[in-house]
Design an enzyme around this catalytic site. Structure first.
Site, PDB file in Angstrom:
ATOM      1  N   TYR A 347       9.645 -64.574  48.147  1.00 28.14           N
ATOM      2  CA  TYR A 347       9.924 -65.784  48.912  1.00 28.14           C
ATOM      3  C   TYR A 347       9.303 -66.992  48.204  1.00 28.14           C
ATOM      4  CZ  TYR A 347      11.023 -62.456  52.624  1.00 28.14           C
ATOM      5  OH  TYR A 347      11.574 -61.423  53.358  1.00 28.14           O
ATOM      6  N   GLU A 366      16.415 -64.179  34.640  1.00 25.75           N
ATOM      7  CA  GLU A 366      15.279 -63.649  33.884  1.00 25.75           C
ATOM      8  C   GLU A 366      15.728 -63.306  32.462  1.00 25.75           C
ATOM      9  OE1 GLU A 366      12.302 -63.585  35.063  1.00 25.75           O
ATOM     10  OE2 GLU A 366      12.487 -63.618  37.244  1.00 25.75           O
TER      11      GLU A 366
END
Length: 396
Positions: A347, A366
Site C-alpha cells: 500500500y 520493475e
C-alpha cells in the site's frame, strides 16, 4: 541551432530547407509571431547544431555544399555576413549538422548533475521540449519535469523513487532522446512513426524523484552535506550506501502516499533508515509532495513509475483499477516479456494512490532482474525490454 531571419523567410521555408516537421519548428520558437517573422530575429532549428569548418584554398560555398550534401541556401542563411564570391582561405564557415546519435550515455553511474547536464543539452538541441521545476528535495535540489508533445492525451512517467534504483533514470532519459531523434529525423521506433504521438499526446517525465538519495548511493555520505552524520547513523555507521532506498530523511518515498498508508505504517519500519520507513504521516517529504502536487494539477490519463527489479509490473489496487487497465497490462506484458501482477500486498505507493484517487490506470514497472542495485551490465537488455512499454504507453 539558431539562424538569422532574412526578408521574406517563413517557418514553412525553414521546415522545407532543413527537413524538420513544421510543428517542431513552431514549438521551438513559441515566443515568436508565427505569422510574421521579422528580419534579424533569431529562429531555433531543432535537431541541428552548428559546426565551423575552415575554408581551404579555392573553396567556394557551392563546393562545400556539394561535398557535405547540404542545400546551398542553408549555408547562405547560416553565414549572412560572408561574401559567397570572395572567400578567404582560413576563414570559418558555419554549417548545419543534423543530430543522428543519442546525447545520453545511459550505461554509466547516473547522478543528479549528469541528469541536469543532459536535460540542458537536450533542451538546447530540441527546444520544442519544455521543462520546469516541480519541487525541491530535502537538500534543496530542484526536481525537474520534462514535457514533450502537443496532444490532449496526458501521460506521466517517473523514475528513481528509490535511491538504489537510479538505473531507471538513464533508461527513461535514453528513451526520451530516442523519441526526439525519431521526431527530428523522421524515422520510426520499432516500426512506429512517432509524429502522430507527438500531435496527440503530451508526455510528462520526472526522470529522478529521489535526487538526494541517488547522489548518496553513488557518491557516499559526503553527498548528504549537512546531514552526513545523520545518514551515517541511520546506515549503522557503514560508508557503503549502495542498498539505500530512502531519501535523506530516511523516508521511503514510495510508502508516502495516502492510499492505505496507515496499513504500511503499522507493519513497516518505525524509525528513519535506509529502507521501508513510511514517514511520520503521508506526504511528509518534499519529493513525494512534489509528485503528488504535479499529479493533482494535471489530468493524467495514465501513470507509470519505473522501479527495479524483477521483470514484472503491478497494475491493480483494491479492485479500483478501471476495466481498460487489464488490456494495457496485457500489451505491456506482450511487448516487454515482463510478468503482469494485478494485486500485491503493498500500500501507500504512487500508483496505488493514483488508482485510488482517479480510478485510472497506474503501473509500477520493475526493471531488470536478480538483485538491487541492478548492475549496469544489464542496461542494454533492460532498455530494449522497457522500450516496448514506452511505446505501448503511447498507442494504448
Amino acid at each position: 541551432m539558431k539562424v538569422t531571419v532574412r526578408e521574406s523567410d517563413t517557418f514553412f521555408y525553414y521546415s522545407q530547407l532543413f527537413d524538420i516537421p513544421l510543428a517542431l519548428i513552431l514549438a521551438s520558437n513559441r515566443e515568436l509571431d508565427a505569422e510574421q517573422l521579422q528580419p534579424e530575429q533569431q529562429v531555433s532549428i531543432p535537431g541541428y547544431v552548428k559546426h565551423a569548418v575552415k575554408i581551404g584554398p579555392g573553396d567556394s560555398l557551392w563546393r562545400i555544399a556539394t561535398q557535405r550534401q547540404l542545400p546551398l541556401d542553408a549555408l547562405l542563411l547560416m553565414n549572412p555576413k560572408l561574401d559567397p564570391y570572395h572567400l578567404n582561405a582560413g576563414d570559418s564557415v558555419s554549417i548545419p549538422i543534423r543530430m543522428t546519435k543519442s546525447i545520453i550515455k545511459g550505461n554509466q553511474a547516473y547522478d543528479y548533475q549528469t541528469m541536469i547536464k543532459d536535460i540542458n543539452r537536450l533542451s538546447a538541441v530540441y527546444p520544442f521540449i519544455r521543462q520546469q521545476t516541480v519541487g525541491q528535495s530535502v537538500l534543496g535540489k530542484k526536481i525537474p519535469e520534462i514535457q514533450i508533445g502537443q496532444g490532449q492525451k496526458q501521460l506521466h512517467i517517473n523514475g528513481a523513487f528509490h535511491a538504489r534504483e537510479w538505473i531507471t533514470t538513464p533508461v527513461i532519459m535514453t528513451f526520451l532522446n530516442d523519441y526526439l531523434l525519431s521526431l527530428t529525423n523522421r524515422r520510426t521506433l520499432r516500426g512506429l512513426s512517432m509524429a502522430p504521438f507527438y500531435e496527440t499526446t503530451t508526455l510528462s517525465i520526472v526522470p529522478m524523484v529521489n535526487v538526494d538519495g541517488v547522489d548518496l548511493v553513488i557518491h557516499g555520505a559526503d553527498a548528504a552535506e549537512e546531514r552526513k552524520a545523520d545518514v551515517l547513523k541511520m546506515n549503522g555507521g557503514q560508508s557503503d550506501f549502495s542498498q539505500w532506498k530512502a531519501n535523506i530523511h530516511g523516508v521511503d518515498l514510495n510508502d508516502q502516499f495516502p492510499a492505505g498508508w496507515d496499513i504500511e505504517q503499522q507493519r513497516r519500519e518505525q524509525s528513519p533508515g535506509p529502507a521501508d520507513y513510511p514517514g511520520a504521516h503521508p506526504l511528509s517529504e518534499p519529493e513525494a509532495k512534489a509528485i503528488a502536487e504535479l499529479t493533482k494539477q494535471r489530468d493524467f490519463e495514465r501513470v507509470i513509475a519505473f522501479h527495479t527489479q524483477g521483470e514484472e509490473f503491478y497494475w491493480g489496487f483494491e479492485k479500483k483499477e478501471p476495466p481498460e487497465a487489464e488490456n494495457i497490462a496485457t500489451e505491456f506484458a506482450r511487448v516487454s516479456g515482463y510478468k503482469p501482477i494485478q494485486y500485491v500486498d503493498s500500500y501507500a505507493g504512487y500508483k496505488d494512490w493514483f488508482i485510488n484517487e482517479w480510478r485510472k490506470p497506474g503501473f509500477t514497472v520493475e526493471l531488470g532482474r536478480e538483485k538491487n542495485p541492478v548492475p549496469l551490465s544489464q542496461f542494454a537488455e533492460i532498455y530494449q525490454k522497457a522500450l516496448g512499454i514506452f511505446l505501448a504507453n503511447f498507442y494504448m
